[in-house]
Motif scaffolding. Structure first.
Motif, PDB file in Angstrom:
ATOM      1  N   THR A  39      29.264 -42.026  -5.617  1.00 11.76           N
ATOM      2  CA  THR A  39      29.439 -43.469  -5.541  1.00 11.76           C
ATOM      3  C   THR A  39      29.484 -43.875  -4.073  1.00 11.76           C
ATOM      4  OG1 THR A  39      31.856 -43.391  -5.508  1.00 11.76           O
ATOM      5  CG2 THR A  39      30.782 -43.507  -7.688  1.00 11.76           C
ATOM      6  N   VAL A  40      29.163 -45.115  -3.817  1.00  9.85           N
ATOM      7  CA  VAL A  40      29.214 -45.617  -2.447  1.00  9.85           C
ATOM      8  C   VAL A  40      30.618 -45.459  -1.882  1.00  9.85           C
ATOM      9  CG1 VAL A  40      28.977 -47.678  -1.010  1.00  9.85           C
ATOM     10  CG2 VAL A  40      27.315 -47.230  -2.819  1.00  9.85           C
ATOM     11  N   GLU A  41      31.621 -45.816  -2.690  1.00  6.10           N
ATOM     12  CA  GLU A  41      32.997 -45.758  -2.187  1.00  6.10           C
ATOM     13  C   GLU A  41      33.429 -44.327  -1.876  1.00  6.10           C
ATOM     14  OE1 GLU A  41      33.237 -46.810  -6.696  1.00  6.10           O
ATOM     15  OE2 GLU A  41      31.870 -47.124  -4.996  1.00  6.10           O
ATOM     16  N   ASP A  42      33.019 -43.363  -2.693  1.00  2.00           N
ATOM     17  CA  ASP A  42      33.367 -41.965  -2.420  1.00  2.00           C
ATOM     18  C   ASP A  42      32.672 -41.466  -1.161  1.00  2.00           C
ATOM     19  OD1 ASP A  42      35.023 -41.816  -4.590  1.00  2.00           O
ATOM     20  OD2 ASP A  42      33.631 -40.714  -5.870  1.00  2.00           O
ATOM     21  N   PHE A  43      31.425 -41.878  -0.986  1.00  2.00           N
ATOM     22  CA  PHE A  43      30.694 -41.459   0.215  1.00  2.00           C
ATOM     23  C   PHE A  43      31.382 -41.964   1.471  1.00  2.00           C
ATOM     24  CE2 PHE A  43      27.387 -42.315   3.430  1.00  2.00           C
ATOM     25  CZ  PHE A  43      26.903 -41.026   3.608  1.00  2.00           C
ATOM     26  N   PHE A  44      31.753 -43.230   1.481  1.00  2.00           N
ATOM     27  CA  PHE A  44      32.433 -43.787   2.646  1.00  2.00           C
ATOM     28  C   PHE A  44      33.795 -43.124   2.855  1.00  2.00           C
ATOM     29  CE2 PHE A  44      29.851 -47.865   2.161  1.00  2.00           C
ATOM     30  CZ  PHE A  44      29.063 -47.567   3.255  1.00  2.00           C
ATOM     31  N   ALA A  45      34.514 -42.868   1.759  1.00  2.00           N
ATOM     32  CA  ALA A  45      35.847 -42.266   1.880  1.00  2.00           C
ATOM     33  C   ALA A  45      35.776 -40.857   2.440  1.00  2.00           C
ATOM     34  CB  ALA A  45      36.531 -42.260   0.511  1.00  2.00           C
ATOM     35  N   GLY A 108      29.458 -48.905  -6.221  1.00  2.00           N
ATOM     36  CA  GLY A 108      28.346 -48.642  -7.126  1.00  2.00           C
ATOM     37  C   GLY A 108      27.860 -47.211  -7.050  1.00  2.00           C
ATOM     38  N   PRO A 109      27.071 -46.789  -8.035  1.00  2.00           N
ATOM     39  CA  PRO A 109      26.516 -45.424  -8.050  1.00  2.00           C
ATOM     40  C   PRO A 109      25.559 -45.186  -6.889  1.00  2.00           C
ATOM     41  CG  PRO A 109      26.358 -46.460 -10.219  1.00  2.00           C
ATOM     42  CD  PRO A 109      26.737 -47.540  -9.253  1.00  2.00           C
ATOM     43  N   PHE A 110      25.555 -43.959  -6.410  1.00  2.00           N
ATOM     44  CA  PHE A 110      24.784 -43.544  -5.236  1.00  2.00           C
ATOM     45  C   PHE A 110      24.025 -42.278  -5.644  1.00  2.00           C
ATOM     46  CE2 PHE A 110      25.463 -42.469  -0.415  1.00  2.00           C
ATOM     47  CZ  PHE A 110      24.096 -42.355  -0.254  1.00  2.00           C
ATOM     48  N   ILE A 111      22.695 -42.379  -5.763  1.00  2.00           N
ATOM     49  CA  ILE A 111      21.866 -41.289  -6.287  1.00  2.00           C
ATOM     50  C   ILE A 111      20.947 -40.779  -5.180  1.00  2.00           C
ATOM     51  CG2 ILE A 111      20.155 -40.655  -8.043  1.00  2.00           C
ATOM     52  CD1 ILE A 111      21.175 -43.194  -9.600  1.00  2.00           C
ATOM     53  N   LEU A 112      20.943 -39.475  -4.978  1.00  2.00           N
ATOM     54  CA  LEU A 112      20.036 -38.848  -4.024  1.00  2.00           C
ATOM     55  C   LEU A 112      19.201 -37.825  -4.775  1.00  2.00           C
ATOM     56  CD1 LEU A 112      23.188 -38.941  -2.667  1.00  2.00           C
ATOM     57  CD2 LEU A 112      21.796 -38.595  -0.631  1.00  2.00           C
ATOM     58  N   PHE A 113      17.895 -37.835  -4.544  1.00  2.00           N
ATOM     59  CA  PHE A 113      17.060 -36.864  -5.241  1.00  2.00           C
ATOM     60  C   PHE A 113      15.810 -36.542  -4.431  1.00  2.00           C
ATOM     61  CE2 PHE A 113      15.592 -40.989  -6.669  1.00  2.00           C
ATOM     62  CZ  PHE A 113      14.217 -40.875  -6.793  1.00  2.00           C
ATOM     63  N   GLU A 114      15.361 -35.312  -4.575  1.00  2.00           N
ATOM     64  CA  GLU A 114      14.133 -34.871  -3.937  1.00  2.00           C
ATOM     65  C   GLU A 114      12.932 -35.301  -4.767  1.00  2.00           C
ATOM     66  OE1 GLU A 114      14.648 -30.948  -1.489  1.00  2.00           O
ATOM     67  OE2 GLU A 114      15.413 -30.608  -3.507  1.00  2.00           O
ATOM     68  N   PRO A 115      11.773 -35.566  -4.145  1.00  2.00           N
ATOM     69  CA  PRO A 115      10.587 -35.965  -4.910  1.00  2.00           C
ATOM     70  C   PRO A 115      10.222 -34.974  -6.011  1.00  2.00           C
ATOM     71  CG  PRO A 115      10.228 -36.360  -2.581  1.00  2.00           C
ATOM     72  CD  PRO A 115      11.536 -35.614  -2.693  1.00  2.00           C
ATOM     73  N   ASP A 116      10.415 -33.681  -5.765  1.00  2.00           N
ATOM     74  CA  ASP A 116       9.989 -32.664  -6.726  1.00  2.00           C
ATOM     75  C   ASP A 116      10.861 -32.607  -7.974  1.00  2.00           C
ATOM     76  OD1 ASP A 116       7.934 -32.028  -5.087  1.00  2.00           O
ATOM     77  OD2 ASP A 116       8.820 -30.200  -4.281  1.00  2.00           O
ATOM     78  N   VAL A 117      11.978 -33.354  -8.012  1.00  2.00           N
ATOM     79  CA  VAL A 117      12.821 -33.319  -9.208  1.00  2.00           C
ATOM     80  C   VAL A 117      12.138 -34.039 -10.372  1.00  2.00           C
ATOM     81  CG1 VAL A 117      14.167 -35.451  -8.979  1.00  2.00           C
ATOM     82  CG2 VAL A 117      15.261 -33.395  -9.887  1.00  2.00           C
ATOM     83  N   LEU A 118      11.161 -34.909 -10.059  1.00  2.00           N
ATOM     84  CA  LEU A 118      10.419 -35.621 -11.101  1.00  2.00           C
ATOM     85  C   LEU A 118       9.257 -34.778 -11.603  1.00  2.00           C
ATOM     86  CD1 LEU A 118      10.202 -39.139  -9.391  1.00  2.00           C
ATOM     87  CD2 LEU A 118      11.874 -38.362 -11.078  1.00  2.00           C
ATOM     88  N   ARG A 119       9.039 -34.793 -12.899  1.00  2.00           N
ATOM     89  CA  ARG A 119       7.890 -34.084 -13.455  1.00  2.00           C
ATOM     90  C   ARG A 119       6.599 -34.733 -12.965  1.00  2.00           C
ATOM     91  NH1 ARG A 119       8.966 -34.737 -19.604  1.00  2.00           N
ATOM     92  NH2 ARG A 119       9.841 -36.681 -18.798  1.00  2.00           N
ATOM     93  N   LEU A 155      24.554 -41.258 -15.740  1.00  2.00           N
ATOM     94  CA  LEU A 155      24.043 -40.185 -14.888  1.00  2.00           C
ATOM     95  C   LEU A 155      25.155 -39.626 -14.005  1.00  2.00           C
ATOM     96  CD1 LEU A 155      21.792 -38.493 -13.642  1.00  2.00           C
ATOM     97  CD2 LEU A 155      21.171 -40.475 -12.238  1.00  2.00           C
ATOM     98  N   LEU A 156      25.984 -40.510 -13.475  1.00  2.00           N
ATOM     99  CA  LEU A 156      27.123 -40.064 -12.667  1.00  2.00           C
ATOM    100  C   LEU A 156      28.065 -39.215 -13.501  1.00  2.00           C
ATOM    101  CD1 LEU A 156      28.905 -40.189 -10.102  1.00  2.00           C
ATOM    102  CD2 LEU A 156      29.832 -42.351 -10.978  1.00  2.00           C
ATOM    103  N   ASP A 157      28.359 -39.633 -14.727  1.00  2.00           N
ATOM    104  CA  ASP A 157      29.257 -38.888 -15.602  1.00  2.00           C
ATOM    105  C   ASP A 157      28.692 -37.507 -15.915  1.00  2.00           C
ATOM    106  OD1 ASP A 157      31.592 -38.789 -17.585  1.00  2.00           O
ATOM    107  OD2 ASP A 157      29.875 -38.446 -18.908  1.00  2.00           O
ATOM    108  N   GLU A 158      27.385 -37.451 -16.217  1.00  2.00           N
ATOM    109  CA  GLU A 158      26.777 -36.150 -16.517  1.00  2.00           C
ATOM    110  C   GLU A 158      26.765 -35.251 -15.285  1.00  2.00           C
ATOM    111  OE1 GLU A 158      25.438 -33.001 -18.400  1.00  2.00           O
ATOM    112  OE2 GLU A 158      25.989 -34.876 -19.421  1.00  2.00           O
ATOM    113  N   HIS A 159      26.531 -35.834 -14.126  1.00  2.00           N
ATOM    114  CA  HIS A 159      26.539 -35.040 -12.886  1.00  2.00           C
ATOM    115  C   HIS A 159      27.910 -34.411 -12.655  1.00  2.00           C
ATOM    116  CE1 HIS A 159      25.272 -33.915  -8.827  1.00  2.00           C
ATOM    117  NE2 HIS A 159      26.468 -34.308  -8.423  1.00  2.00           N
ATOM    118  N   ARG A 160      28.954 -35.165 -12.956  1.00  2.00           N
ATOM    119  CA  ARG A 160      30.313 -34.659 -12.763  1.00  2.00           C
ATOM    120  C   ARG A 160      30.730 -33.685 -13.856  1.00  2.00           C
ATOM    121  NH1 ARG A 160      33.192 -40.449 -11.105  1.00  2.00           N
ATOM    122  NH2 ARG A 160      32.692 -40.364  -8.858  1.00  2.00           N
ATOM    123  N   ALA A 161      29.897 -33.543 -14.908  1.00  2.00           N
ATOM    124  CA  ALA A 161      30.244 -32.687 -16.046  1.00  2.00           C
ATOM    125  C   ALA A 161      29.695 -31.271 -15.878  1.00  2.00           C
ATOM    126  CB  ALA A 161      29.703 -33.304 -17.337  1.00  2.00           C
TER     127      ALA A 161
END
Length: 312
Positions: A39-45, A108-119, A155-161
């Protein structure tokens, strides 16, 4: 994330105003498969003294995607300050210069991903959305706003799971949620529909790969042969792909990208011509001056002065 504590040093050793470091993707230990969600807030914190104190620009080899649900986020993308309000999304694509502003009340949610993660098939469908010239701030249709935010939170919830399910299922769920999110974002105003003439063809895929490479390397690679070698194909192959997709030659596309960067730096960013020349790989500022004047009809100094008057 693109953070000093997790990443190797930036590539290159140039100093001064023209140095814009390039960072690779290195998520926390245990995070699988080129995708990280926070999340944006976690990143800043977690990074209260970086990279906004003092602010410094950088580039990344991966995508930054931020959904603002509360407050207001200010962020520089390609030397232009963007303001992102609730319901909007900030997208910083690989190779774009970016600079953080001091943290505010943005959430808000903060998503980082590499181009190759997409099929590959999804990557082709999403090419207009992931292209470097696509808008940095997306304003989805109001009917999509709640769905998009809910999907990002899922997506955030699944990432944390991580560890709750087998790793392959965990990653498949994360990727599925990301792809669903992006497919819905692709309908945002300002995103061109995928062309049907070249979609799904080998040449279209090569052209997309060329644009990705160009965005990362236009400062130091200036010849068609450089990109052909980088992509493992012949100059003729990459030239045909560019002609089919854009109706232009590879060298013309390279020059257009360098010129776009020069205009951004001389205008909104207020760089001087010598710094821009070094940044774009010109061995002599005079050569840069001729390059710029031949394509705009103005010297770099005259263009900068006109931009300053316009902004005044």
């Amino acid at each position: 994330m693109m953070v000093d504590k997790r990443h190797p040093g930036p590539s290159g050793s140039a100093a001064g105003p023209a140095a814009v470091p390039l960072f690779g993707f290195q998520p926390p230990v245990g995070t699988p498969y080129g995708l990280e969600v926070s999340t944006v807030e976690d990143f800043f914190a977690q990074h209260d003294d970086w990279p906004w104190n003092p602010p410094r620009p950088g580039r990344a080899t991966f995508h930054y995607l931020i959904a603002v649900t509360e407050g207001e986020l200010r962020h520089d993308v390609d030397h232009v300050t963007r303001t992102v309000t609730p319901g909007q999304w900030l997208w910083v694509r690989p190779g774009h210069a970016q600079c953080w502003h001091p943290p505010g009340a943005a959430r808000g949610p903060f998503i980082l991903f590499e181009p190759d993660v997409l099929r590959p098939d999804l990557a082709r469908l999403l090419a207009p959305l992931t292209a470097h010239e696509a808008p940095a701030v997306l304003s989805p249709h109001p009917d999509d706003t709640a769905w998009l935010q809910q999907t990002a939170l899922q997506l955030l919830d699944e990432h944390r799971a991580l560890g709750r399910r087998p790793l392959d299922i965990h990653h498949a769920l994360r990727r599925s949620l990301l792809e669903s999110l992006l497919l819905r974002l692709a309908n945002s105003p300002g995103i061109a529909p995928t062309g049907t003439a070249t979609a799904g063809t080998g040449r279209a895929d090569r052209y997309r790969r060329f644009l990705d490479a160009l965005e990362l390397h236009f400062r130091e690679l200036h010849q068609a042969a450089d990109y052909a070698e980088l992509l493992g194909c012949s100059v003729r192959t990459i030239s045909r792909a560019a002609q089919d997709a854009a109706g232009k030659g590879v060298r013309e596309l390279i020059d257009e990208r360098r010129l776009l960067e020069a205009r951004r730096l001389l205008g909104a960013a207020r760089w001087d011509a010598r710094a821009v020349a070094v940044h774009l790989g010109f061995t002599d500022p005079a050569n840069f001056g001729r390059f710029f004047r031949d394509r705009t009809g103005l010297t770099p100094a005259a263009f900068a002065a006109r931009a300053a008057r316009t902004d005044a």
